[in-house]
Scaffold this active site. Sequence first.
Site, mmCIF file in Angstrom:
data_model
loop_
_atom_site.group_PDB
_atom_site.id
_atom_site.type_symbol
_atom_site.label_atom_id
_atom_site.label_comp_id
_atom_site.label_asym_id
_atom_site.label_seq_id
_atom_site.Cartn_x
_atom_site.Cartn_y
_atom_site.Cartn_z
ATOM 1 N N GLY C 76 -37.626 -25.610 24.758
ATOM 2 C CA GLY C 76 -38.108 -24.421 25.681
ATOM 3 C C GLY C 76 -39.546 -25.473 26.545
ATOM 4 O O GLY C 76 -40.343 -24.697 27.353
ATOM 5 N N SER C 104 -34.031 -29.418 21.208
ATOM 6 C CA SER C 104 -33.174 -27.935 21.088
ATOM 7 C C SER C 104 -33.089 -26.696 19.843
ATOM 8 O O SER C 104 -32.737 -27.233 19.013
ATOM 9 C CB SER C 104 -31.391 -27.980 22.147
ATOM 10 O OG SER C 104 -31.060 -26.433 22.093
ATOM 11 N N SER C 105 -33.530 -25.690 20.333
ATOM 12 C CA SER C 105 -33.111 -24.492 19.260
ATOM 13 C C SER C 105 -31.601 -24.567 18.351
ATOM 14 O O SER C 105 -30.862 -24.150 17.437
ATOM 15 C CB SER C 105 -33.726 -23.295 18.966
ATOM 16 O OG SER C 105 -33.492 -22.662 20.458
ATOM 17 N N ASP C 106 -30.821 -24.736 19.315
ATOM 18 C CA ASP C 106 -29.184 -25.402 19.718
ATOM 19 C C ASP C 106 -28.985 -26.604 18.664
ATOM 20 O O ASP C 106 -27.272 -26.839 18.848
ATOM 21 C CB ASP C 106 -28.263 -24.584 20.469
ATOM 22 C CG ASP C 106 -29.025 -23.597 21.368
ATOM 23 O OD1 ASP C 106 -28.718 -22.293 20.295
ATOM 24 O OD2 ASP C 106 -29.698 -23.804 22.487
ATOM 25 N N HIS C 125 -24.077 -26.521 26.727
ATOM 26 C CA HIS C 125 -24.608 -24.866 26.775
ATOM 27 C C HIS C 125 -25.614 -24.431 27.824
ATOM 28 O O HIS C 125 -26.568 -24.644 27.537
ATOM 29 C CB HIS C 125 -25.542 -25.009 25.157
ATOM 30 C CG HIS C 125 -25.597 -23.686 24.810
ATOM 31 N ND1 HIS C 125 -25.083 -21.982 24.571
ATOM 32 C CD2 HIS C 125 -27.497 -22.580 24.536
ATOM 33 C CE1 HIS C 125 -25.172 -21.274 24.213
ATOM 34 N NE2 HIS C 125 -26.772 -22.039 24.269
ATOM 35 N N HIS C 127 -26.611 -19.726 29.994
ATOM 36 C CA HIS C 127 -25.903 -19.046 29.485
ATOM 37 C C HIS C 127 -26.344 -18.431 30.971
ATOM 38 O O HIS C 127 -26.604 -17.556 31.256
ATOM 39 C CB HIS C 127 -27.792 -17.791 28.655
ATOM 40 C CG HIS C 127 -27.771 -18.368 27.289
ATOM 41 N ND1 HIS C 127 -28.453 -17.139 26.997
ATOM 42 C CD2 HIS C 127 -27.686 -18.974 26.247
ATOM 43 C CE1 HIS C 127 -28.972 -16.712 25.619
ATOM 44 N NE2 HIS C 127 -28.030 -18.753 25.505
ATOM 45 N N ASP C 150 -5.896 -24.602 35.972
ATOM 46 C CA ASP C 150 -5.874 -26.732 36.868
ATOM 47 C C ASP C 150 -6.889 -27.170 35.602
ATOM 48 O O ASP C 150 -6.671 -28.003 35.508
ATOM 49 C CB ASP C 150 -6.553 -26.293 37.370
ATOM 50 C CG ASP C 150 -5.918 -26.662 39.562
ATOM 51 O OD1 ASP C 150 -4.523 -26.653 39.093
ATOM 52 O OD2 ASP C 150 -6.311 -25.770 40.165
ATOM 53 N N HIS C 201 -23.222 -13.912 22.447
ATOM 54 C CA HIS C 201 -24.037 -14.830 22.560
ATOM 55 C C HIS C 201 -23.608 -15.403 24.463
ATOM 56 O O HIS C 201 -24.356 -15.136 25.403
ATOM 57 C CB HIS C 201 -23.879 -16.558 21.985
ATOM 58 C CG HIS C 201 -25.384 -17.273 21.707
ATOM 59 N ND1 HIS C 201 -25.297 -18.284 20.900
ATOM 60 C CD2 HIS C 201 -26.089 -17.870 22.900
ATOM 61 C CE1 HIS C 201 -26.487 -18.803 21.200
ATOM 62 N NE2 HIS C 201 -26.581 -19.012 22.684
ATOM 63 N N TYR C 259 -3.327 -35.211 40.348
ATOM 64 C CA TYR C 259 -3.963 -34.811 41.326
ATOM 65 C C TYR C 259 -5.208 -36.048 40.954
ATOM 66 O O TYR C 259 -5.332 -36.217 39.687
ATOM 67 C CB TYR C 259 -4.323 -33.334 40.452
ATOM 68 C CG TYR C 259 -5.785 -33.101 41.020
ATOM 69 C CD1 TYR C 259 -5.987 -32.109 42.077
ATOM 70 C CD2 TYR C 259 -6.900 -33.563 40.692
ATOM 71 C CE1 TYR C 259 -6.964 -31.434 42.601
ATOM 72 C CE2 TYR C 259 -8.172 -32.548 41.322
ATOM 73 C CZ TYR C 259 -8.559 -32.252 42.464
ATOM 74 O OH TYR C 259 -9.276 -31.690 42.591
#
Lengths: 261, 261, 261, 261
Positions: C76, C104-106, C125, C127, C150, C201, C259
Amino acid sequence: MYNAHWLAVALRHLTHCALYIIHRALFATLSMYNELKQACYEANMQLPKLGLVIFTFGNASVVDRERGVFAIKPSGVPYDTLSPDDIVIVDFDANVVEGSKRPSSDTKTHAVLYKNWAGLGGIVHTHSTYATAWAQTQLDIPILGTTHADHLTVDVPCAPPMDATMIEGDYEHETGNQILQEFARRGLTPDEVEMVLLANHAPFTWGKTIEKAVYNAGVLEAIAQMAYLSCTLRPDVNRLPASLIKKHYERKHGANSYYGQ
Amino acid sequence: MYNAHWLAVALRHLTHCALYIIHRALFATLSMYNELKQACYEANMQLPKLGLVIFTFGNASVVDRERGVFAIKPSGVPYDTLSPDDIVIVDFDANVVEGSKRPSSDTKTHAVLYKNWAGLGGIVHTHSTYATAWAQTQLDIPILGTTHADHLTVDVPCAPPMDATMIEGDYEHETGNQILQEFARRGLTPDEVEMVLLANHAPFTWGKTIEKAVYNAGVLEAIAQMAYLSCTLRPDVNRLPASLIKKHYERKHGANSYYGQ
Amino acid sequence: MYNAHWLAVALRHLTHCALYIIHRALFATLSMYNELKQACYEANMQLPKLGLVIFTFGNASVVDRERGVFAIKPSGVPYDTLSPDDIVIVDFDANVVEGSKRPSSDTKTHAVLYKNWAGLGGIVHTHSTYATAWAQTQLDIPILGTTHADHLTVDVPCAPPMDATMIEGDYEHETGNQILQEFARRGLTPDEVEMVLLANHAPFTWGKTIEKAVYNAGVLEAIAQMAYLSCTLRPDVNRLPASLIKKHYERKHGANSYYGQ
Amino acid sequence: MYNAHWLAVALRHLTHCALYIIHRALFATLSMYNELKQACYEANMQLPKLGLVIFTFGNASVVDRERGVFAIKPSGVPYDTLSPDDIVIVDFDANVVEGSKRPSSDTKTHAVLYKNWAGLGGIVHTHSTYATAWAQTQLDIPILGTTHADHLTVDVPCAPPMDATMIEGDYEHETGNQILQEFARRGLTPDEVEMVLLANHAPFTWGKTIEKAVYNAGVLEAIAQMAYLSCTLRPDVNRLPASLIKKHYERKHGANSYYGQ
């Protein structure tokens, strides 16, 4: 090498300054159109800043009704190299009055509008993304919300495609006529409706001042985007009810308007 | 303190200049390709600035037909660390002529186009969002408005997917061939149509100069976005009538063109 | 007035510097995790810069496998006030090892992935808009073009919604398990496929390094946008043929990759 | 010439500073609302910075419940010329308490909300693109993902269009009433749901503090865009299951919340 480069830059700069001062001293006072050019330049520079044009996709003009001329962007000059001295002065028949550059290829359209609609102080033409996408569909932009109703009480009109005779004739002149005729056919006035789409082409906006015309170009793009989103999300979306249209328009434009200062 | 700051800046600058001059004096004169590399570098740097590439998703090349070589971006080097010295010089068979880095993985496609189309001065390949989305659908971009018609008189062609033999063979070389064959099949010339989509892949654009090729990459993305919006808003949207296509193209490109200076 | 202001700024600056030096001298050397925190901080700051997060909608972590810990963004904390000292060090069971802020809450999701997939150096992560919109539809992102090929040879997998038991249990831990199980079910490995959507999510991406994980988050958003556009423009759009998928992937990742540098 | 220009700029600047100091010394201490005005000014300036308003399309207000007043943006003043002194202080019946400018035309809506909902510290009204497009469709924004569920556990409510009587009456006052009635009808509280769409109009958001209200305006726009994309990509998209809604909301807002510091 950097020094050489730097010296070259400095010399070029000094030369430029000197030439500019001489040029100004000799000629600038000769032009009665400097203020008009400056206003036109500033309006044009607003268009890329507002995200309404890329490259050379647009032009703004400012009228001086006392002198019977208007100032307009030169044709095909990118915005990042444009200067006030590039602006071209033309009369209402699109004849060049002052300026060394060729005026915008859309000049005759501006000329027809200024000649026939006495209330116009400035005109803006862009190919802004969403408004142009609507013009390509040949559909009016439906009045779906108060963002739209704060500015006009009808759908944004899309003038129909011109027929082959008009296109093959004096095309840009006929483009102006097409706008005039569509407004006459619908019973609209340019004071009430300050924007139009040209089918398969793009929008024109105008206003009592060029600042208002530029503002309207930005408003139109915002309205066009919101209407695109609403229509793709809900194809059976309804137009605003008449009472709400009237209310929002009168807040800003009615006899008892209470929007703004 | 401001003076101190300024002095520090000036000293840093002078030191940098001195080192640069020594570096240049020792090494730079050994290359006859410095101008070509610089032009290629500047064109490549335009691509992220115009919002056409992120990360390493694109490359620009500039040809020197007298020397039979072209300059191209090195493979996989991010734009924010790219420098003119990184640019690679290759011949029309994609052999490296000068440069310590590996050239773009798309080099053979550029080489085929330069070798077969003598009018090309520069080529740009991007994965710009809307043009690439169209390429993924394997659809031509239909000519829906004058923004499109100002630049080409036909739909933006989408070359069909290559068959497995071409893909498993000399892939990037065949990509160039696929473009050549599609233009031949449709009877298009690279002077009239300066852009193509490769099905499932992304666009290539070109021009007599690299500046025009970069400009075309930006124009294509704008056209692609407008066409996407028009087609999703009105799936039965009509193409431009032939008379309007002709008019707009001739304004810019015909014998009596009156667009630009 | 300006001088007073300037003086105040200078004094504030000097005080800040002095306090910072004292703080560093006393405490900073006590932490063995400063480099890890700095790398984590820099990766997190890339996310808003790349347009992938607003406010606090995302987090990046970096692992130190020798010490069995990883650094992660605190929960947060907005990106514009984040500093390296805010970064939290946790072990693979998500216990805080160092740091005064709550992670982090994750964090448990990151922990499960690091614990089970030994090849991961960093996890991101977000959004981000288009990837999250796809996750909300519970659909895989179909492989429609070479931009996608690719980077991975399959659709971007969307792990199905968790059942109520998993959600009401140790939710973030189960989120990690859901990813592991979906990869197992599909026979995918985290080395080949470095991104996943979680139904309803948002995406997670990873890589051997945190720089690659951040890059993958940007690539995924670009792929997601292009696929959105292609699918809404042409709902019956086809996936890439297998031969082209193979070719593009091998250009970048195969034994004979050509590449990059 | 450059020197003359510079001198003119410096003199203008000095004059401005002097006038400012005199102005401040004479008048500024007379107002007890300076802090409130400053907070309101700063909140308003966040709106264009977050991409939520163009031109004058929005307004933010901050309440002082002890004094029974709130500060609000003046009507029709563009953001780039707005200053803290322009902010108007009004009471909960929308009477001007201090300020030389006319308050926002939406002032009565703010007043009704502050008067009836004691927990509100700030209110934001924008015409942000995606949220307004949803309002134009008269549809609630369905809860499709955890980005949404992190902030509210229900669809974003869209208050229905007002009837003609309400519109023709005290319109902005009735707009506030329409919001209150819709929340009552649905059994929602303004503490749980801090945002609303007004059919055919645009969103209002609020919060215990003005910072939260501004944040919510940004969150709403992000949610609205993601839901637009998901719904156009997959029209039969499902809402979140109840268990996941509950989990995400409780992470941030429940008794055992563990999000944030």
